[in-house]
Design a protein around this motif. Structure first.
Motif, PDB file in Angstrom:
ATOM      1  N   GLY A 411      51.815   3.375 -16.782  1.00 36.04           N
ATOM      2  CA  GLY A 411      50.920   4.435 -17.407  1.00 36.04           C
ATOM      3  C   GLY A 411      50.440   4.170 -18.589  1.00 36.04           C
ATOM      4  O   GLY A 411      49.072   4.476 -19.052  1.00 36.04           O
ATOM      5  N   MET A 412      51.367   3.552 -19.544  1.00 36.31           N
ATOM      6  CA  MET A 412      51.032   3.259 -20.792  1.00 36.31           C
ATOM      7  C   MET A 412      49.892   2.233 -20.789  1.00 36.31           C
ATOM      8  O   MET A 412      49.142   2.336 -21.634  1.00 36.31           O
ATOM      9  CB  MET A 412      52.308   3.044 -21.577  1.00 36.31           C
ATOM     10  N   LEU A 413      50.079   1.160 -19.867  1.00 33.73           N
ATOM     11  CA  LEU A 413      49.171   0.160 -19.748  1.00 33.73           C
ATOM     12  C   LEU A 413      47.924   0.663 -19.373  1.00 33.73           C
ATOM     13  O   LEU A 413      47.000   0.033 -19.997  1.00 33.73           O
ATOM     14  CB  LEU A 413      49.899  -1.005 -18.822  1.00 33.73           C
ATOM     15  N   ILE A 414      47.679   1.398 -18.483  1.00 35.46           N
ATOM     16  CA  ILE A 414      46.434   1.953 -17.901  1.00 35.46           C
ATOM     17  C   ILE A 414      45.779   2.412 -18.888  1.00 35.46           C
ATOM     18  O   ILE A 414      44.584   2.478 -19.396  1.00 35.46           O
ATOM     19  CB  ILE A 414      46.705   2.765 -16.715  1.00 35.46           C
ATOM     20  N   LEU A 415      46.508   3.499 -19.676  1.00 36.60           N
ATOM     21  CA  LEU A 415      45.935   4.449 -20.758  1.00 36.60           C
ATOM     22  C   LEU A 415      45.493   3.360 -22.030  1.00 36.60           C
ATOM     23  O   LEU A 415      44.491   3.708 -22.636  1.00 36.60           O
ATOM     24  CB  LEU A 415      46.945   5.280 -21.114  1.00 36.60           C
ATOM     25  N   ALA A 416      46.218   2.432 -22.385  1.00 41.04           N
ATOM     26  CA  ALA A 416      45.924   1.425 -23.357  1.00 41.04           C
ATOM     27  C   ALA A 416      44.739   0.612 -22.989  1.00 41.04           C
ATOM     28  O   ALA A 416      44.035   0.161 -23.964  1.00 41.04           O
ATOM     29  CB  ALA A 416      46.994   0.477 -23.697  1.00 41.04           C
ATOM     30  N   SER A 417      44.383   0.303 -21.770  1.00 41.21           N
ATOM     31  CA  SER A 417      43.030  -0.273 -21.657  1.00 41.21           C
ATOM     32  C   SER A 417      42.123   0.425 -21.602  1.00 41.21           C
ATOM     33  O   SER A 417      40.880  -0.287 -21.991  1.00 41.21           O
ATOM     34  CB  SER A 417      43.311  -0.824 -19.821  1.00 41.21           C
ATOM     35  N   ILE A 418      42.051   1.765 -21.801  1.00 43.81           N
ATOM     36  CA  ILE A 418      40.495   2.613 -22.008  1.00 43.81           C
ATOM     37  C   ILE A 418      40.384   2.041 -23.528  1.00 43.81           C
ATOM     38  O   ILE A 418      39.171   2.390 -23.904  1.00 43.81           O
ATOM     39  CB  ILE A 418      41.161   3.922 -22.079  1.00 43.81           C
ATOM     40  N   ALA A 419      41.137   1.985 -24.447  1.00 45.24           N
ATOM     41  CA  ALA A 419      40.867   1.611 -25.842  1.00 45.24           C
ATOM     42  C   ALA A 419      40.184   0.369 -26.135  1.00 45.24           C
ATOM     43  O   ALA A 419      39.953  -0.165 -27.405  1.00 45.24           O
ATOM     44  CB  ALA A 419      41.929   2.077 -26.628  1.00 45.24           C
ATOM     45  N   VAL A 420      40.578  -0.639 -25.053  1.00 52.36           N
ATOM     46  CA  VAL A 420      39.919  -1.913 -25.307  1.00 52.36           C
ATOM     47  C   VAL A 420      38.291  -1.980 -24.952  1.00 52.36           C
ATOM     48  O   VAL A 420      37.796  -1.615 -24.048  1.00 52.36           O
ATOM     49  CB  VAL A 420      40.615  -3.176 -24.156  1.00 52.36           C
ATOM     50  N   PRO A 421      37.698  -2.664 -25.995  1.00 52.52           N
ATOM     51  CA  PRO A 421      36.417  -3.028 -25.692  1.00 52.52           C
ATOM     52  C   PRO A 421      35.872  -3.589 -24.663  1.00 52.52           C
ATOM     53  O   PRO A 421      36.962  -4.803 -24.272  1.00 52.52           O
ATOM     54  CB  PRO A 421      35.860  -3.689 -27.196  1.00 52.52           C
ATOM     55  N   GLN A 422      34.817  -3.407 -24.150  1.00 54.54           N
ATOM     56  CA  GLN A 422      34.290  -4.314 -23.011  1.00 54.54           C
ATOM     57  C   GLN A 422      34.194  -5.922 -23.092  1.00 54.54           C
ATOM     58  O   GLN A 422      34.414  -6.392 -22.341  1.00 54.54           O
ATOM     59  CB  GLN A 422      32.697  -3.670 -22.530  1.00 54.54           C
ATOM     60  N   ASP A 423      33.832  -6.203 -24.254  1.00 53.76           N
ATOM     61  CA  ASP A 423      33.668  -7.640 -24.647  1.00 53.76           C
ATOM     62  C   ASP A 423      35.119  -8.152 -24.878  1.00 53.76           C
ATOM     63  O   ASP A 423      35.281  -9.646 -24.574  1.00 53.76           O
ATOM     64  CB  ASP A 423      32.849  -7.694 -26.063  1.00 53.76           C
ATOM     65  N   MET A 424      36.178  -7.584 -24.646  1.00 51.91           N
ATOM     66  CA  MET A 424      37.470  -8.242 -24.940  1.00 51.91           C
ATOM     67  C   MET A 424      38.181  -8.495 -23.424  1.00 51.91           C
ATOM     68  O   MET A 424      39.392  -7.575 -22.987  1.00 51.91           O
ATOM     69  CB  MET A 424      38.494  -7.643 -25.727  1.00 51.91           C
ATOM     70  N   GLN A 425      37.374  -9.141 -22.576  1.00 52.94           N
ATOM     71  CA  GLN A 425      37.828  -8.985 -21.356  1.00 52.94           C
ATOM     72  C   GLN A 425      39.324  -9.727 -20.893  1.00 52.94           C
ATOM     73  O   GLN A 425      39.980  -9.271 -20.086  1.00 52.94           O
ATOM     74  CB  GLN A 425      36.915  -9.903 -20.581  1.00 52.94           C
ATOM     75  N   THR A 426      39.671 -10.576 -21.702  1.00 48.97           N
ATOM     76  CA  THR A 426      41.046 -11.193 -21.714  1.00 48.97           C
ATOM     77  C   THR A 426      42.246 -10.198 -21.612  1.00 48.97           C
ATOM     78  O   THR A 426      42.924 -10.135 -21.060  1.00 48.97           O
ATOM     79  CB  THR A 426      41.402 -12.411 -22.790  1.00 48.97           C
ATOM     80  N   VAL A 427      41.823  -9.404 -22.764  1.00 45.36           N
ATOM     81  CA  VAL A 427      43.008  -8.276 -23.102  1.00 45.36           C
ATOM     82  C   VAL A 427      42.973  -7.107 -21.810  1.00 45.36           C
ATOM     83  O   VAL A 427      44.082  -6.917 -21.343  1.00 45.36           O
ATOM     84  CB  VAL A 427      42.590  -7.619 -24.467  1.00 45.36           C
ATOM     85  N   GLN A 428      41.458  -6.972 -21.336  1.00 44.46           N
ATOM     86  CA  GLN A 428      41.488  -6.077 -20.375  1.00 44.46           C
ATOM     87  C   GLN A 428      42.274  -6.574 -19.090  1.00 44.46           C
ATOM     88  O   GLN A 428      43.115  -5.899 -18.102  1.00 44.46           O
ATOM     89  CB  GLN A 428      40.241  -5.740 -20.142  1.00 44.46           C
TER      90      GLN A 428
END
Length: 535
Positions: A411-428
């Motif tokens: 749940g925390m990882l899914i919610l954290a992915s919302i705050a990641v910008p679209q251009d940071m694909q590696t992090v997403q």
């Protein structure tokens, strides 16, 4: 000596090893049915069929040029997939000509069908029945029909197994998967295909439920987590196995056959396996139970303890719980007492929240733009380290802690992915992979935990009900993903919050590490009361 003591005394003997091996091999082919539509329903590159071009003798380069006069292009310069010009636009073939005024050119749907690229898929249900453009939703409909069959099978076969036995329903499930899966390979039309897939899904559900319970009820408590982990790993390795077979077998009908025919073999050798003695005892079938116990102890060459167990002694050992044992149970008993209601509600949320996001990630491999066969292998193997951690957790730390940790982390990882910008694909991608691994671990632990929480008299009914919720989550997930067209982050918020709530609810359940399987609802109530101090 009670039945549980006999099982513990036998340990992991030769019989138990053969039982686990024979019932674990079919787990390799579970992904071949759950995820087969990643390949059998793969969508190849396609365009409108143009008879004037298709029937000509032009070379491929010349054909590509000619198609510009018949099919409009999109913003990337590729031929559109669902529209063609109502009349040929020959002026577009002139040098330096552009389609700047394409918006005023009359277009129409692909009235003559489609041409499909066969470099990746030779044949799929998409190419056979033209499930593209205005019919593209039928692909997801077919997968939903299969999951609906799994859902219905969980409800039907869970209750039937508690009434007629694990082995009986397991045999029928193997035969149903083999027969209906083969029928799907010979489907003359899309409707027949969906019917066969629905019935195959029912069989898959019956197999999963009774395969696990038959193993668990014949092995000592200290080995239960190990067996579930083994089967979970076989399911994991079944995903790259599916990718390998699909890479070689590019025709969807042959792929469907390769996934179904082995279940005829599983059906035949399962006749050798005995019924669960634990189920026989709680259903007052003492003579059959004693017969199977003697067979197992003779096979393991450990007859000393069973020689002290007579038919009268076996009946006496279960006399205390006889009123509860002789009563027929139904799904209502899952909610009748406070202890059972709490267990059922918490496990329902656990199973639903896990599948909610898991299948959304696992059934849309083409969106990554990589080789679909490679992606399937990666998605399968990524579960290995996470399931190893889950196995260590449930074996040495506890079921409750492991289950809660996986769901809360996901749940925390899914919610954290919302705050990641679209251009940071590696992090997403990293967050998505970690979240998917956590959910895979949650599934492994849930099988162990659920089997140990439900009593024998209603174990398959309880497992069937929670599995029904698991499949319901898999059905609802694609519908929720449609909401991202309106609010892009809404599906991720719901996936994450539901997982967090489910993780917290696990702390309302008792720990079952090292505890014998309960046989009656009364035993669950006593164990529940004794564990309240742990909360």
């Amino acid at each position: 000596m009670a039945f549980g003591d006999i099982v513990e005394e036998q340990g992991l003997g030769l019989f138990q090893i053969l039982l686990v091996l024979l019932l674990s091999i079919p787990a390799l082919l579970v992904p071949s049915h759950n995820f087969i539509q990643n390949f059998s329903a793969g969508v190849p590159e396609h365009r409108c069929r143009i008879w004037e071009v298709t029937n000509g003798s032009d070379t491929s380069n010349r054909m590509a040029d000619l198609l510009r006069a018949f099919i409009p292009v999109d913003g990337d310069g590729k031929l559109q997939t669902c529209q063609r010009y109502a009349h040929p636009q020959w002026h577009l073939l002139k040098v330096n000509s552009t389609a700047a005024n394409v918006s005023v050119m009359e277009t129409e749907p692909c009235r003559d069908g489609w041409e499909y690229d066969q470099s990746v898929f030779t044949s799929t249900i998409i190419t056979e029945w033209d499930l593209v453009c205005d019919r593209r939703s039928l692909k997801q409909f077919a997968q939903s029909i299969f999951m609906g069959g799994v859902l219905v099978g969980a409800f039907v076969y869970g209750g039937l197994a508690d009434r007629f036995g694990r082995r009986t329903i397991l045999l029928w499930s193997f035969l149903q998967i083999a027969g209906m899966g083969t029928g799907a390979a010979f489907s003359p039309n899309f409707i027949a295909y969906c019917v066969f897939r629905f019935l195959t899904g029912m069989g898959i559900s019956g197999f999963i439920l009774n395969d696990l319970s038959l193993c668990q009820e014949w092995i000592p408590a200290r080995f239960r987590a190990m067996v579930v982990t083994l089967q979970a790993y076989l399911v994991t390795f079944g995903q790259p196995l599916l990718a390998g077979v699909a890479y070689v077998v590019r025709e969807w009908r042959w792929l469907q056959l390769f996934s179904s025919l082995p279940f005829f073999i599983f059906f035949l050798y399962t006749w050798w396996l005995p019924e669960s003695a634990r189920w026989l005892i709680v259903n007052n079938k003492y003579e059959s139970a004693l017969k199977h116990l003697n067979r197992v102890t003779n096979f393991n060459k450990k007859q000393e303890k069973i020689q002290m167990m007579s038919l009268e002694r076996l009946q006496k050992e279960t006399q205390m719980d006889k009123p509860a044992v002789s009563t027929r149970h139904s799904i209502i008993d899952l909610f009748r007492s406070a202890a059972m209601c709490r267990i059922t509600c918490c496990l329902t949320l656990v199973w639903f929240s896990t599948s909610f996001a898991f299948f959304a990630m696992a059934m849309d491999l083409q969106k990554f733009g990589l080789s679909i066969y490679l992606v399937q292998v990666i998605f399968g193997l990524i579960d290995v380290p996470f399931k190893l951690l889950a196995a260590l957790s449930v074996t040495y730390v506890g079921r409750r802690f492991g289950q809660a940790s996986c769901l809360i982390l996901a749940g925390m990882l899914i919610l954290a992915s919302i705050a990641v910008p679209q251009d940071m694909q590696t992090v997403q991608i990293t967050l998505s992979v970690l979240g998917k691994g956590s959910l895979a671990s949650s599934i492994l632990i849930a099988y162990v935990y659920s089997t140990e929480l439900f009593p024998t008299v209603i174990r398959q009914t309880g497992m069937g009900f929670t599995q029904m919720m698991f499949r319901f989550g898999a059905m609802v997930s694609p519908l929720l993903m449609m909401a991202k067209d309106y609010v892009s982050f809404l599906p991720l918020v719901i996936f994450g919050v539901v997982a967090l709530v489910a993780g917290v609810s696990v702390f309302l359940l008792p720990e079952t590490l090292g505890v014998s399987l309960p046989d009656t609802i009364e035993q669950v109530q006593r164990r529940k009361l004794s564990s309240l101090d742990d909360f």
